[in-house]
Scaffold this motif. Structure first.
Motif, short mmCIF file in Angstrom:
data_model
loop_
_atom_site.label_atom_id
_atom_site.label_comp_id
_atom_site.label_asym_id
_atom_site.label_seq_id
_atom_site.Cartn_x
_atom_site.Cartn_y
_atom_site.Cartn_z
N ALA A 172 0.84 -1.32 0.01
CA ALA A 172 0.16 -0.10 0.01
C ALA A 172 0.82 1.28 -0.04
O ALA A 172 0.17 2.57 0.45
CB ALA A 172 -1.04 0.00 1.18
N GLY A 173 2.17 1.13 -0.36
CA GLY A 173 3.03 2.42 -0.43
C GLY A 173 3.36 2.83 0.97
O GLY A 173 2.80 2.40 2.09
N TRP A 174 4.34 3.53 1.07
CA TRP A 174 4.70 4.19 2.34
C TRP A 174 3.79 4.96 3.07
O TRP A 174 3.75 5.08 4.29
CB TRP A 174 6.04 4.90 2.14
N THR A 175 2.66 5.38 2.40
CA THR A 175 1.45 6.15 3.22
C THR A 175 0.38 5.19 3.62
O THR A 175 -0.20 5.81 4.65
CB THR A 175 1.25 7.30 2.25
N GLY A 176 0.27 3.92 3.04
CA GLY A 176 -0.62 3.04 3.54
C GLY A 176 -2.13 3.65 3.46
O GLY A 176 -2.85 3.29 4.46
N TYR A 177 -2.51 4.27 2.43
CA TYR A 177 -3.90 5.00 2.37
C TYR A 177 -5.03 3.90 2.55
O TYR A 177 -5.00 2.72 1.71
CB TYR A 177 -3.98 5.43 1.20
N PRO A 178 -6.12 3.85 3.37
CA PRO A 178 -7.37 3.20 3.13
C PRO A 178 -7.94 3.66 1.86
O PRO A 178 -7.89 4.78 1.59
CB PRO A 178 -8.09 3.37 4.36
N PRO A 179 -9.05 3.03 1.17
CA PRO A 179 -9.53 1.50 1.66
C PRO A 179 -8.40 0.38 1.28
O PRO A 179 -8.71 -0.60 1.91
CB PRO A 179 -10.54 1.51 1.04
N LEU A 257 -5.95 2.47 12.17
CA LEU A 257 -5.94 1.61 10.87
C LEU A 257 -5.89 0.36 11.62
O LEU A 257 -6.57 -0.70 11.00
CB LEU A 257 -4.94 2.00 10.18
N ALA A 258 -4.91 -0.15 12.48
CA ALA A 258 -5.08 -1.39 13.19
C ALA A 258 -6.19 -1.80 13.74
O ALA A 258 -6.75 -2.88 13.28
CB ALA A 258 -3.83 -1.42 14.14
N LEU A 259 -6.93 -0.94 14.54
CA LEU A 259 -8.35 -1.34 14.81
C LEU A 259 -9.24 -1.83 13.86
O LEU A 259 -9.94 -2.59 14.06
CB LEU A 259 -8.79 -0.07 15.79
N ASP A 260 -9.17 -0.98 12.79
CA ASP A 260 -10.04 -1.13 11.59
C ASP A 260 -9.98 -2.52 11.28
O ASP A 260 -10.77 -3.43 11.04
CB ASP A 260 -9.87 -0.21 10.64
N HIS A 266 -14.70 0.92 12.11
CA HIS A 266 -15.01 1.82 10.96
C HIS A 266 -14.40 3.29 10.86
O HIS A 266 -15.05 3.90 10.53
CB HIS A 266 -16.45 1.94 10.72
N PHE A 267 -13.13 3.23 11.40
CA PHE A 267 -12.74 4.63 11.48
C PHE A 267 -12.27 5.08 10.05
O PHE A 267 -12.89 6.41 9.59
CB PHE A 267 -11.34 4.88 12.19
N PHE A 268 -12.10 4.34 9.15
CA PHE A 268 -11.59 4.66 7.75
C PHE A 268 -12.40 4.06 6.69
O PHE A 268 -11.81 4.07 5.52
CB PHE A 268 -10.30 4.64 7.72
N THR A 269 -13.42 3.20 7.09
CA THR A 269 -14.11 2.79 5.94
C THR A 269 -15.49 3.30 5.63
O THR A 269 -16.35 3.51 7.06
CB THR A 269 -14.33 1.07 6.36
N ASN A 270 -15.72 3.84 4.69
CA ASN A 270 -17.07 4.59 4.55
C ASN A 270 -18.32 3.67 5.01
O ASN A 270 -19.20 4.32 5.26
CB ASN A 270 -17.25 4.93 3.13
N ALA A 271 -18.23 2.43 4.72
CA ALA A 271 -19.50 1.52 4.93
C ALA A 271 -19.88 1.68 6.08
O ALA A 271 -21.19 1.92 6.63
CB ALA A 271 -19.06 0.01 4.75
N GLY A 274 -17.36 5.52 8.66
CA GLY A 274 -16.21 6.14 8.90
C GLY A 274 -15.70 7.10 7.80
O GLY A 274 -16.57 7.34 6.74
N ASN A 275 -14.66 7.65 7.75
CA ASN A 275 -14.19 8.44 6.52
C ASN A 275 -12.65 8.07 6.14
O ASN A 275 -11.98 8.52 6.94
CB ASN A 275 -14.41 9.94 6.74
N LEU A 276 -12.40 7.71 5.01
CA LEU A 276 -11.04 7.37 4.77
C LEU A 276 -10.31 8.52 4.27
O LEU A 276 -8.91 8.71 4.66
CB LEU A 276 -10.99 6.40 3.27
N MET A 277 -10.93 9.79 4.08
CA MET A 277 -10.22 11.00 4.02
C MET A 277 -9.62 11.61 5.18
O MET A 277 -8.67 12.14 5.28
CB MET A 277 -10.98 12.26 3.20
N ASN A 278 -10.07 11.05 6.46
CA ASN A 278 -9.62 11.50 7.56
C ASN A 278 -8.43 10.75 7.85
O ASN A 278 -7.55 11.39 8.55
CB ASN A 278 -10.70 11.20 8.71
N TYR A 279 -8.22 9.57 7.31
CA TYR A 279 -6.74 8.92 7.44
C TYR A 279 -5.85 9.66 6.81
O TYR A 279 -4.74 10.33 7.35
CB TYR A 279 -7.04 7.66 6.79
N ILE A 280 -6.00 10.36 5.54
CA ILE A 280 -5.10 11.03 4.99
C ILE A 280 -4.84 12.28 5.57
O ILE A 280 -3.59 12.80 5.79
CB ILE A 280 -5.58 11.21 3.56
#
Ligand code: HEM
Ligand code: CU
Lengths: 664, 105
Positions: A172-179, A257-260, A266-271, A274-280
């Motif tokens: 997932a790259g050095w930034t590890g973006y979800p989803p 992200l680990a908890l997700d 669902h911190f970073f999963t839209n379903a 959550g909101n993946l943009m908040n991870y970024i």
């Protein structure tokens, strides 16, 4: 949750048979480890390595071990880089030699290693060796915590290295973006290796930051006012402030992200709302300060190098200090420029775009200060000076492409293209790595008592700088031609010539790395000719050159009295350098301990079991870490007394050397 | 309880007060989220407010900071921290709300 004894660790999943190249990498990693262990065993040096180095709480030794880790990881990170360059050179209308799954791991591990396990340990090591001496201190504020930081960093590096042998690394790259980095799209262990490597080493970094801040604020020698500190100490202070305020953001973000991933949150999963943009968003709250964590120490090193080898006082000391602190604060106000394309409104993008351009101002001030320091100086072209000159020229180019990227409309065109890859390498290689290498060649004699060979040092510089231009200037062009980053193959034949030049550049950089290795070997072999008995081979201006080389465990038998920014230069002028007291006092020094190594080792076990969901081991390791820390804090006797007569013995030897060299 | 008495109001009592306050301030947001008793907006405000008060409780009862009793440079460090937190959290709220407004509102 997985309740099997070995979690999800099975031989079929764990071994790297998905790609022959990966098998090769695993074999090299294992052989490398076996060679080191075998060599130490063969030479019967385990006791020495353990008692003198691994358990040492001496800030100079800890610093040296940090730099050794960094150099090893530089080689590993570079192997990744040259493999990517080779793949892209041949992958026109073909799959090249790397399967996509493997290529993706390589750019992820390259970025992660270069940032977290090459640059961070390198700068932390140099700070450790030099800053206490520059402020006239005998040690860092918390020697034991320093050892814990080192071994946590090493544990994180170990996790990245072992991912090549057991399992896989993140794709997932050095930034590890979800989803994409979430459990749904990435169920394997790769992202978990990335997360836990960062968690473990990130805590070490936060502890280092605390240590350096307290050391600088509390341990300065008499007369060393803040505004008399060498610039490297100022940039260390700024970097440490950034470390303690920015790193928690990364720790929390990756923990969420680990908890997700583990608990299906669902911190970073839209379903799940959550909101993946908040991870970024959260990631770059750490990420932008991080690039200044990497660059500011290099600025400090350049300041030392430029003023020493121009034999002049640093021009505009105060402006450099204010610029450093301004950069530190401003670096917290620009993070959105990493995701302009997210779709924020014009107001938001304009604010962060302008804030980004504002940072260029203090940075520009610094460049002019260095130029003015050089102006009419008596310049010695030591390799460190070459790195500094190469930096000034090259960094300005990277800065300009950065200001270009700070324009949101332009960024919409260049985002995630190889233009961006060219830009950040253009900042990080001259702006961070060259600085560390300058510091390495400048301070090596301080750490070891003999100088590094200058001819091979110059060779390394020329290969690196020429290789850098060859490897990265074509990427600017490719970005304009529309090439995206992280491409494993492509169909556009017009790109290939540029990628071939970039691959050639990587080969020239390889020659540069070879020069570095040869330089080290040659210098060690000729160490008796290159011995520096004075402790001050470059006619230094600041206090680290007052100590012997390598310094006594206590650095200064008598704490120096500081009256000027260039404290040592001032003492030399007034003839007050190398004065001996009537009697030496007793000095308290920390007793070595294996607790730091133990905590690091347990953290590695914890990380590894968390990756593979072996929860009972992870919990046990965590408990053992807490128990070790508690047991250690109940120890009353953590220091021993070096008596005045012992100190005198050591100092007598040093002064005999000084007399023999005719300095006295 | 004599041993617990120390300089700067560091008594066992003050630690316990802080501990209980911290527990309550943690339980309240969890309760709000679990029961769904409040409307979305007031729930968010209540959770945010308990977080801020929680920070103050920690500073007061565990780090023993007081406007008058603490040396000025330490207060400055706290102020600097506050500014940074304001930038990070305020900035995040601004960014994410702006995005929300453009995408879902
Ligand atoms: C030594 C010479 C180096 C070479 C030849 C090199 C080459 C590369 C290449 C080919 C990529 C992939 C570009 C793409 O996505 O298309 C890359 C990515 C990257 N490099 Fe380097 N690099 C070098 C040094 C460094 C250094 C010193 C750093 C940091 C201190 C660094 C940090 C990164 C990062 C963060 C990425 C992004 C990884 C990702 O996409 O997730 N590199 N580099
Ligand atoms: Cu940035």
């Amino acid at each position: 949750m997985d309740m099997r004894i070995l979690g999800r660790l099975t031989a079929a999943d764990a071994l790297p048979f998905y790609s022959w190249v990966a098998v090769g990498g695993a074999v090299v990693t294992v052989l490398g480890l076996l060679t080191i262990v075998g060599a130490i065993t063969f030479l019967r040096k385990w006791r020495y390595v353990w008692t003198e180095w691994m358990t040492s709480l001496d800030h100079k030794r800890i610093g040296i071990m940090y730099v050794m880790l960094a150099l090893v990881m530089l080689v590993r990170g570079f192997v990744d880089a040259i493999m990517m360059r080779a793949q892209q050179a041949v992958a026109l209308n073909s799959t090249g030699y790397l399967p996509p799954e493997h290529f993706d791991q390589i750019f992820s591990s390259h970025g992660t290693i270069m940032i977290f396990f090459m640059a961070m340990p390198f700068l932390t090591g140099l700070i450790n060796i030099i800053v206490p001496q520059q402020i006239g201190a005998r040690d860092v504020a918390f020697p034991f915590m320093n050892s814990v930081s080192l071994w946590l960093t090493a544990a994180g590096a170990g996790l990245v290295l072992i991912s090549l042998v057991v399992g896989r690394f993140s794709t997932a790259g050095w930034t590890g973006y979800p989803p994409y980095s979430g459990a749904e799209y990435n169920p394997g262990v790769g992202v978990d290796y990335w997360i836990w490597a960062i968690q473990v080493s990130g805590i070490g970094t936060t502890l280092s930051g605390i240590n350096f801040i307290v050391t600088i604020l509390k341990r300065r020698a008499p007369g060393m006012k803040l505004m008399r500190m060498p610039l490297f100490c100022w940039t260390t202070l700024a970097t440490s402030i950034l470390m303690i305020f920015a790193f928690p953001a990364l720790t929390v973000t990756t923990a969420l992200l680990a908890l997700d991933r583990i608990f299906d949150m669902h911190f970073f999963t839209n379903a799940g709302g959550g909101n993946l943009m908040n991870y970024i968003n959260l990631f770059w709250i750490w990420g932008h300060p991080e690039v200044y964590i990497l660059i500011l120490p290099a600025f400090g090193i350049y300041s030392s190098v430029v003023s020493t080898f121009a034999a002049k006082r640093l021009f505009g000391y105060k402006s450099l200090v204010y610029a450093t602190m301004a950069i530190a604060l401003l670096s917290f106000t620009v993070w959105l420029h990493h995701f302009f394309t997210m779709g924020a409104g014009a107001g938001v993008n304009a604010f962060f775009g302008i804030a980004t351009m504002v940072i260029a101002v203090p940075t520009g001030v610094k460049v002019f200060d260095w130029l003015m320091t050089l102006f009419r100086g008596r310049i010695t072209f030591h390799p460190s000076m070459l790195w500094a000159l190469g930096f000034i020229v090259t960094f300005v180019i990277g800065g300009m492409t950065g200001v270009l990227l700070a324009l949101p409309p332009a960024d919409y065109l260049m985002h995630n293209s190889t233009f961006l890859v060219a830009h950040f390498h253009n900042m990080l290689i001259p702006g961070a790595l060259f600085g560390y290498l300058a510091g390495y060649m400048f301070w090596f004699p301080k750490a070891f008592g003999f100088t590094l060979d200058e001819r091979w040092g110059k060779g390394a510089f020329w290969c690196w700088i020429i290789g850098f231009y060859l490897a990265f200037m074509p990427l600017y062009v490719l970005g304009f031609m529309g090439m995206a980053r992280r491409m494993e193959r492509y169909e556009i034949s017009a790109w290939q010539p540029f990628l071939l030049i970039a691959a050639l550049g990587a080969v020239v950089i390889l020659a540069g790395i070879t020069c570095l290795v040869i330089q080290l070997v040659v210098s060690i072999r000729k160490r008796n000719e290159k011995r520096d008995l004075t402790g001050d081979p470059w006619d230094g201006r600041t206090l680290e050159w007052l100590t012997s080389s390598p310094p006594a465990p206590y650095n200064f038998a008598v704490l120096p009295q500081v009256r000027d920014i260039d404290a040592l230069h001032d003492m030399k002028r007034h003839g007050s350098v190398y004065v001996r007291p009537k009697q030496y006092e007793d000095i308290l020094l920390p007793i070595n301990t294996g607790a730091g190594v133990l905590i690091g080792g347990l953290a590695f076990v914890f990380g590894f079991s968390a990756v593979w969901h072996i929860w009972w081991v992870a919990a046990a390791a965590l408990l053992a870490i807490l128990a070790t820390a508690a047991a250690r804090s109940f120890r009353d006797k953590t220091e021993f007394c070096l008596t005045g007569s012992k100190v005198q013995e050591i100092e007598n030897r040093h002064f005999r050397d000084l007399a023999r060299e005719g300095v006295l | 309880m004599k041993r617990a008495k120390a300089a700067g109001g560091r008594t066992l009592g003050s630690y316990l007060t802080g501990y209980v306050l911290a527990l309550v301030l943690t339980a309240v947001p969890f309760g709000i989220a679990a029961t769904g008793a409040l409307s979305m907006q007031s729930a968010l405000i209540a959770i945010g407010a308990s977080a801020i008060v929680q920070v103050l409780v920690h500073l007061r009862y565990f780090l023993h900071l007081g406007l008058r009793s603490t040396p000025q440079e330490r207060l400055l460090a706290i102020a600097f921290t506050a500014v940074l937190i304001l930038i990070m959290i305020g900035g995040s709220l601004w960014i994410m709300l702006n995005l929300y407004y453009r995408m879902w509102a």
